[in-house]
Write an enzyme that holds these catalytic residues in place. Sequence first.
Site, PDB file in Angstrom:
ATOM      1  CD  GLU A   1      53.639  49.386  10.915  1.00 62.36           C
ATOM      2  OE1 GLU A   1      53.821  50.333  11.674  1.00 62.36           O
ATOM      3  OE2 GLU A   1      54.194  48.257  11.066  1.00 62.36           O
TER       4      GLU A   1
ATOM      5  CB  CYS B   1      50.462  50.411  21.498  1.00 60.48           C
ATOM      6  SG  CYS B   1      49.268  51.039  22.654  1.00 60.48           S
TER       7      CYS B   1
ATOM      8  N   GLY C   1      60.649  49.804   5.870  1.00 66.58           N
ATOM      9  CA  GLY C   1      61.332  51.064   5.573  1.00 66.58           C
ATOM     10  C   GLY C   1      62.820  50.928   5.828  1.00 66.58           C
TER      11      GLY C   1
ATOM     12  CB  THR D   1      61.397  51.007  14.188  1.00 64.42           C
ATOM     13  OG1 THR D   1      62.585  51.451  14.865  1.00 64.42           O
ATOM     14  CG2 THR D   1      61.384  51.566  12.780  1.00 64.42           C
TER      15      THR D   1
ATOM     16  CB  VAL E   1      54.338  46.057  33.310  1.00 65.08           C
ATOM     17  CG1 VAL E   1      54.015  47.179  34.232  1.00 65.08           C
ATOM     18  CG2 VAL E   1      55.622  46.357  32.574  1.00 65.08           C
ATOM     19  CB  ILE E   2      54.681  41.787  30.138  1.00 64.11           C
ATOM     20  CG1 ILE E   2      54.714  42.998  29.206  1.00 64.11           C
ATOM     21  CG2 ILE E   2      54.182  40.532  29.401  1.00 64.11           C
ATOM     22  CD1 ILE E   2      55.532  42.829  27.945  1.00 64.11           C
TER      23      ILE E   2
ATOM     24  CG  MET F   1      60.720  50.502  26.297  1.00 61.49           C
ATOM     25  SD  MET F   1      61.243  48.842  25.885  1.00 61.49           S
ATOM     26  CE  MET F   1      62.749  49.150  24.973  1.00 61.49           C
TER      27      MET F   1
ATOM     28  CG  HIS G   1      31.268  62.245  49.739  1.00 64.15           C
ATOM     29  ND1 HIS G   1      32.237  61.402  50.255  1.00 64.15           N
ATOM     30  CD2 HIS G   1      30.080  61.829  50.248  1.00 64.15           C
ATOM     31  CE1 HIS G   1      31.642  60.533  51.060  1.00 64.15           C
ATOM     32  NE2 HIS G   1      30.340  60.766  51.074  1.00 64.15           N
TER      33      HIS G   1
HETATM   34  P1  FAD Z   1      55.628  50.388  18.459  1.00 61.24           P
HETATM   35  O1  FAD Z   1      54.285  50.481  18.995  1.00 61.24           O
HETATM   36  O2  FAD Z   1      56.420  49.158  18.745  1.00 61.24           O
HETATM   37  O3  FAD Z   1      55.482  50.556  16.880  1.00 61.24           O
HETATM   38  C1  FAD Z   1      56.556  50.423  16.015  1.00 61.24           C
HETATM   39  C2  FAD Z   1      56.030  50.097  14.631  1.00 61.24           C
HETATM   40  O4  FAD Z   1      57.090  50.206  13.713  1.00 61.24           O
HETATM   41  C3  FAD Z   1      55.499  48.672  14.497  1.00 61.24           C
HETATM   42  O5  FAD Z   1      54.203  48.687  13.958  1.00 61.24           O
HETATM   43  C4  FAD Z   1      56.483  47.997  13.542  1.00 61.24           C
HETATM   44  O6  FAD Z   1      55.855  47.052  12.693  1.00 61.24           O
HETATM   45  C5  FAD Z   1      56.978  49.184  12.741  1.00 61.24           C
HETATM   46  N1  FAD Z   1      58.309  49.008  12.154  1.00 61.24           N
HETATM   47  C6  FAD Z   1      59.430  48.570  12.767  1.00 61.24           C
HETATM   48  N2  FAD Z   1      60.477  48.593  11.902  1.00 61.24           N
HETATM   49  C7  FAD Z   1      59.982  49.055  10.731  1.00 61.24           C
HETATM   50  C8  FAD Z   1      60.567  49.307   9.466  1.00 61.24           C
HETATM   51  N3  FAD Z   1      61.873  49.162   9.246  1.00 61.24           N
HETATM   52  N4  FAD Z   1      59.770  49.746   8.473  1.00 61.24           N
HETATM   53  C9  FAD Z   1      58.429  49.937   8.680  1.00 61.24           C
HETATM   54  N5  FAD Z   1      57.835  49.730   9.866  1.00 61.24           N
HETATM   55  C10 FAD Z   1      58.613  49.307  10.871  1.00 61.24           C
HETATM   56  N6  FAD Z   1      52.349  50.799  27.164  1.00 61.24           N
HETATM   57  C11 FAD Z   1      51.488  51.591  27.830  1.00 61.24           C
HETATM   58  O7  FAD Z   1      51.720  52.795  27.920  1.00 61.24           O
HETATM   59  N7  FAD Z   1      50.362  51.080  28.416  1.00 61.24           N
HETATM   60  C12 FAD Z   1      50.067  49.766  28.352  1.00 61.24           C
HETATM   61  O8  FAD Z   1      49.045  49.339  28.879  1.00 61.24           O
HETATM   62  C13 FAD Z   1      50.948  48.904  27.659  1.00 61.24           C
HETATM   63  N8  FAD Z   1      50.691  47.589  27.578  1.00 61.24           N
HETATM   64  C14 FAD Z   1      51.539  46.782  26.884  1.00 61.24           C
HETATM   65  C15 FAD Z   1      51.271  45.422  26.846  1.00 61.24           C
HETATM   66  C16 FAD Z   1      52.121  44.563  26.166  1.00 61.24           C
HETATM   67  C17 FAD Z   1      51.808  43.093  26.120  1.00 61.24           C
HETATM   68  C18 FAD Z   1      53.266  45.095  25.498  1.00 61.24           C
HETATM   69  C19 FAD Z   1      54.171  44.190  24.732  1.00 61.24           C
HETATM   70  C20 FAD Z   1      53.550  46.442  25.557  1.00 61.24           C
HETATM   71  C21 FAD Z   1      52.692  47.301  26.253  1.00 61.24           C
HETATM   72  N9  FAD Z   1      52.944  48.668  26.358  1.00 61.24           N
HETATM   73  C22 FAD Z   1      52.102  49.467  27.054  1.00 61.24           C
HETATM   74  C23 FAD Z   1      54.120  49.281  25.728  1.00 61.24           C
HETATM   75  C24 FAD Z   1      53.719  49.966  24.407  1.00 61.24           C
HETATM   76  O9  FAD Z   1      53.131  49.012  23.555  1.00 61.24           O
HETATM   77  C25 FAD Z   1      54.938  50.587  23.751  1.00 61.24           C
HETATM   78  O10 FAD Z   1      55.587  51.448  24.656  1.00 61.24           O
HETATM   79  C26 FAD Z   1      54.529  51.388  22.525  1.00 61.24           C
HETATM   80  O11 FAD Z   1      53.868  50.576  21.594  1.00 61.24           O
HETATM   81  C27 FAD Z   1      55.754  52.028  21.870  1.00 61.24           C
HETATM   82  O12 FAD Z   1      55.332  52.777  20.776  1.00 61.24           O
HETATM   83  P2  FAD Z   1      56.302  53.039  19.541  1.00 61.24           P
HETATM   84  O13 FAD Z   1      55.521  53.895  18.622  1.00 61.24           O
HETATM   85  O14 FAD Z   1      57.617  53.498  20.013  1.00 61.24           O
HETATM   86  O15 FAD Z   1      56.558  51.597  18.873  1.00 61.24           O
HETATM   87  P1  NAI Z   2      59.861  44.746  32.713  1.00 61.84           P
HETATM   88  O1  NAI Z   2      61.151  45.413  32.504  1.00 61.84           O
HETATM   89  O2  NAI Z   2      58.710  45.486  33.248  1.00 61.84           O
HETATM   90  O3  NAI Z   2      60.053  43.496  33.690  1.00 61.84           O
HETATM   91  C1  NAI Z   2      60.953  42.468  33.414  1.00 61.84           C
HETATM   92  C2  NAI Z   2      61.221  41.709  34.694  1.00 61.84           C
HETATM   93  O4  NAI Z   2      61.959  40.554  34.373  1.00 61.84           O
HETATM   94  C3  NAI Z   2      62.039  42.496  35.690  1.00 61.84           C
HETATM   95  O5  NAI Z   2      61.437  42.380  36.954  1.00 61.84           O
HETATM   96  C4  NAI Z   2      63.399  41.831  35.646  1.00 61.84           C
HETATM   97  O6  NAI Z   2      64.102  41.909  36.869  1.00 61.84           O
HETATM   98  C5  NAI Z   2      63.016  40.409  35.318  1.00 61.84           C
HETATM   99  N1  NAI Z   2      64.048  39.603  34.677  1.00 61.84           N
HETATM  100  C6  NAI Z   2      64.959  39.998  33.749  1.00 61.84           C
HETATM  101  N2  NAI Z   2      65.730  38.941  33.379  1.00 61.84           N
HETATM  102  C7  NAI Z   2      65.278  37.871  34.084  1.00 61.84           C
HETATM  103  C8  NAI Z   2      65.648  36.499  34.129  1.00 61.84           C
HETATM  104  N3  NAI Z   2      66.620  36.020  33.367  1.00 61.84           N
HETATM  105  N4  NAI Z   2      64.976  35.687  34.966  1.00 61.84           N
HETATM  106  C9  NAI Z   2      63.958  36.163  35.746  1.00 61.84           C
HETATM  107  N5  NAI Z   2      63.568  37.451  35.731  1.00 61.84           N
HETATM  108  C10 NAI Z   2      64.210  38.292  34.904  1.00 61.84           C
HETATM  109  O7  NAI Z   2      59.531  44.078  31.288  1.00 61.84           O
HETATM  110  P2  NAI Z   2      58.213  43.421  30.714  1.00 61.84           P
HETATM  111  O8  NAI Z   2      57.281  43.037  31.803  1.00 61.84           O
HETATM  112  O9  NAI Z   2      58.683  42.387  29.762  1.00 61.84           O
HETATM  113  O10 NAI Z   2      57.576  44.617  29.902  1.00 61.84           O
HETATM  114  C11 NAI Z   2      58.305  45.243  28.826  1.00 61.84           C
HETATM  115  C12 NAI Z   2      57.893  46.661  28.642  1.00 61.84           C
HETATM  116  O11 NAI Z   2      56.561  46.770  28.194  1.00 61.84           O
HETATM  117  C13 NAI Z   2      57.998  47.449  29.928  1.00 61.84           C
HETATM  118  O12 NAI Z   2      59.126  48.278  29.827  1.00 61.84           O
HETATM  119  C14 NAI Z   2      56.759  48.252  30.011  1.00 61.84           C
HETATM  120  O13 NAI Z   2      57.073  49.603  30.000  1.00 61.84           O
HETATM  121  C15 NAI Z   2      55.936  47.875  28.778  1.00 61.84           C
HETATM  122  N6  NAI Z   2      54.594  47.488  29.231  1.00 61.84           N
HETATM  123  C16 NAI Z   2      53.809  48.407  29.861  1.00 61.84           C
HETATM  124  C17 NAI Z   2      52.580  48.057  30.359  1.00 61.84           C
HETATM  125  C18 NAI Z   2      51.773  49.074  31.061  1.00 61.84           C
HETATM  126  O14 NAI Z   2      52.093  50.246  30.997  1.00 61.84           O
HETATM  127  N7  NAI Z   2      50.707  48.685  31.750  1.00 61.84           N
HETATM  128  C19 NAI Z   2      52.041  46.710  30.212  1.00 61.84           C
HETATM  129  C20 NAI Z   2      52.952  45.809  29.580  1.00 61.84           C
HETATM  130  C21 NAI Z   2      54.170  46.212  29.096  1.00 61.84           C
END
Ligand code: FAD
Ligand code: NAI
Length: 466
Positions: free
Chosen positions: A32, A41, A114, A143, A183-184, A319, A445
Site C-alpha cells: 500500500e 473508501c 508497488g 489500485t 453521486v459525489i 466504481m 409493522h
Molecule cells: P481504492 O479504494 O481506490 O484503493 C486503492 C488503493 O491502492 C489505494 O489505497 C491506493 O493508495 C493504493 N495504490 C494505488 N496504486 C498503488 C501502487 N502502485 N502501489 C501500492 N498501492 C497503490 N462507494 C460505495 O460503494 N459507497 C459509498 O458510499 C462511496 N462513497 C464514496 C465517496 C467518495 C467521496 C468517493 C471518492 C468514492 C466513494 N465510493 C463509494 C467509491 C469507493 O470509494 C470505491 O469504489 C472503492 O474505494 C474502490 O475500491 P478499490 O479497492 O478498487 O480501490
Molecule cells: P458520476 O459518474 O456519478 O457523476 C459525474 C457527473 O458529472 C455525471 O452526471 C456527468 O454527466 C457529469 N459530467 C461529466 N463531465 C461534465 C462536465 N464537463 N460538466 C458538467 N458535468 C459533467 O461521478 P462522481 O459523482 O464524480 O463519482 C465518482 C464515482 O464514485 C462514481 O462512479 C460512484 O460510483 C462513486 N461514488 C459512490 C458513492 C455511493 O455509492 N454513494 C458516493 C460517491 C462516489
Amino acid sequence: MTYDLIVIGTGPGGYVCAIRAAQLGLKVAVVEKRKAFGGTCLNVGCIPSKALLHASELFDEAGHAFAKMGIKVGKPALDLKTMMAFKQEAIDGNVKGIEFLLKKNKIDSFHGLGTILAPGRVQVTAEDGATQVLEAAAIVIATGSDVAQLPGIAIDETRIVSSTGALALDHVPGKLVVVGAGVIGLELGSVWRRLGAEVTVVEFLDRILPGMDSEVCRQFQRILERQGFTFRLGSKVSAIDTSGKQLSLTVEPAAGGEASKIEADVVLVAIGRVPFTAGLGLEAVGVALDQKGRVVVDEHYATTVPGIYAIGDVIAGPMLAHKAEEEGVAVAELLAGRAGHVNYAVIPGVLYTAPEVATVGRTEDGLKKDGIAYKVGKFPFTANGRAKANQQTEGFVKILADAATDRVLGVHIIGSDAGNMIAEAAIAMEFGASAEDIARTCHAHPTLPEAVKEAALAVDKRALHI
Ligand code: FAD
Ligand code: NAI
C-alpha cells in the site's frame, strides 16, 4: 520473500481479497502506497463522506425538524472543526480495524509504491526511496481510481476542490458550485448545503444521476430543489477565473450557445473518476488497458499477462466499494481453486442523501430500450404508517417485474433509509424471487420495508394501503 499472492492496494477490493485468500490458506502480502490502509473508501471516500452526511443531517434536523416534535434546542451552532474531528475519528477507527484484520489473518503488509517488474515479482519503493522485491505465484492489482480532471481547470483542493478537498474544507463556503450532478456532487453538495452553503449544480446532461431510473431522478431532483439546490442542466463549465476574491465561472450550454458567468467561493469538480495505474509498470510487463485506461480482465479477473489479476475500480464496472469487495472474494476463491463468482445483475447502488436513493437491477428506461415486457408496482411513503409517524414521507418504492414470469427485474427506492431497504430487494433478486414472493412475505409493522411489500402487491394491482 515469497508468497502465494501479493495484492497491490488495500482499498475494499484489495484488503478483502487478501483476507479471503488468507482464510483459504494462501500466504499473502499486501502493498500500500498510502500511510493508512483502506484505500479511497476509508480515507477519502465512503467513510468520511458518510460521517459528514450523518453529522450535517442531524445539524439540519436540529434546525428544522426537532421543534415540531417538541424538542427545543434553540438555533444550532456549527463547530466545523469538531465535525471534522468526528469525521477523522470515523476514518481512524476503520483504518485500525483493517490493520487488526490483516494481522489477525497473518497477512504481511508493506508500505510503498508497488511496481510489477515481471509476473511474480513486485518491487516496493518506500517513501525514503528504499526498495525491496517480493515474489509470489499470483499478483492482484487493486489500485482503485482517482479524480477525473476538468480540462484546463486546475484543482488546488482549497478553492477548486475534488471530493478530497470537499471533505476537508475549513469553512462553509457562501456559494458552492458543484460541477457534475452525480453521486459525489449530490452527496457532498448536500453536506455543505445543510451547513449553510448556497449550492448550484452544473450538469452537462439534461438530467441528474445518469444511469439511474429516470422517474426516480425527476422526483429526486424536485426534492433537492425544495431543499434549496439550484440546477443548471445541459450546461458545462468551460473556464474558471481565479484572479478575484470570488471565483468566476464561465458556463456554456452543452449544446453550444451563449456563455454566462456564475460566482462561487468554492467549486467542487465531481465529473467522475478514472482508473489509477500510475507507477505500476503495466506497460513494461504487457498488461493491456482499454480505451478508458481500465485494466482489461477476463471473467476470472485475469489480465492479459498470466499470473496477474485485477479487481475493483481499476477494472470495468460500477466504481463501488461493495463491487470491489465481491470481486476481491471471487478472485481469492478462484486462486484457491474454488469457483469465485460475482452476479453483476444484482449490485445495489445507494445515494446517501436525505431522503436516500437506492437502486438495484434494471431501470424502466433500460427495459423499454431492450423491449422487455414488464409490470410496475409503486407505493408511496405517504401511505406507510411508520413514515407518517416519523413525518418522513418523501419518496416511493418502485418494483419492476417481468410481465410473463413475475420475476423481479429491478427495484428503485427514494426514501429515508432506502439504503438499508434495498438489501431486501437484492436478496430477493439474488434468489430469483418473483414480486409475488415479496408480496407474500410477512413484513413487521410498523416499518418502512412494508412499503416494499406493498409495491410488490401493487405489481399485481392489489396494494392494500392505497
Ligand atoms: P481504492 O479504494 O481506490 O484503493 C486503492 C488503493 O491502492 C489505494 O489505497 C491506493 O493508495 C493504493 N495504490 C494505488 N496504486 C498503488 C501502487 N502502485 N502501489 C501500492 N498501492 C497503490 N462507494 C460505495 O460503494 N459507497 C459509498 O458510499 C462511496 N462513497 C464514496 C465517496 C467518495 C467521496 C468517493 C471518492 C468514492 C466513494 N465510493 C463509494 C467509491 C469507493 O470509494 C470505491 O469504489 C472503492 O474505494 C474502490 O475500491 P478499490 O479497492 O478498487 O480501490
Ligand atoms: P458520476 O459518474 O456519478 O457523476 C459525474 C457527473 O458529472 C455525471 O452526471 C456527468 O454527466 C457529469 N459530467 C461529466 N463531465 C461534465 C462536465 N464537463 N460538466 C458538467 N458535468 C459533467 O461521478 P462522481 O459523482 O464524480 O463519482 C465518482 C464515482 O464514485 C462514481 O462512479 C460512484 O460510483 C462513486 N461514488 C459512490 C458513492 C455511493 O455509492 N454513494 C458516493 C460517491 C462516489
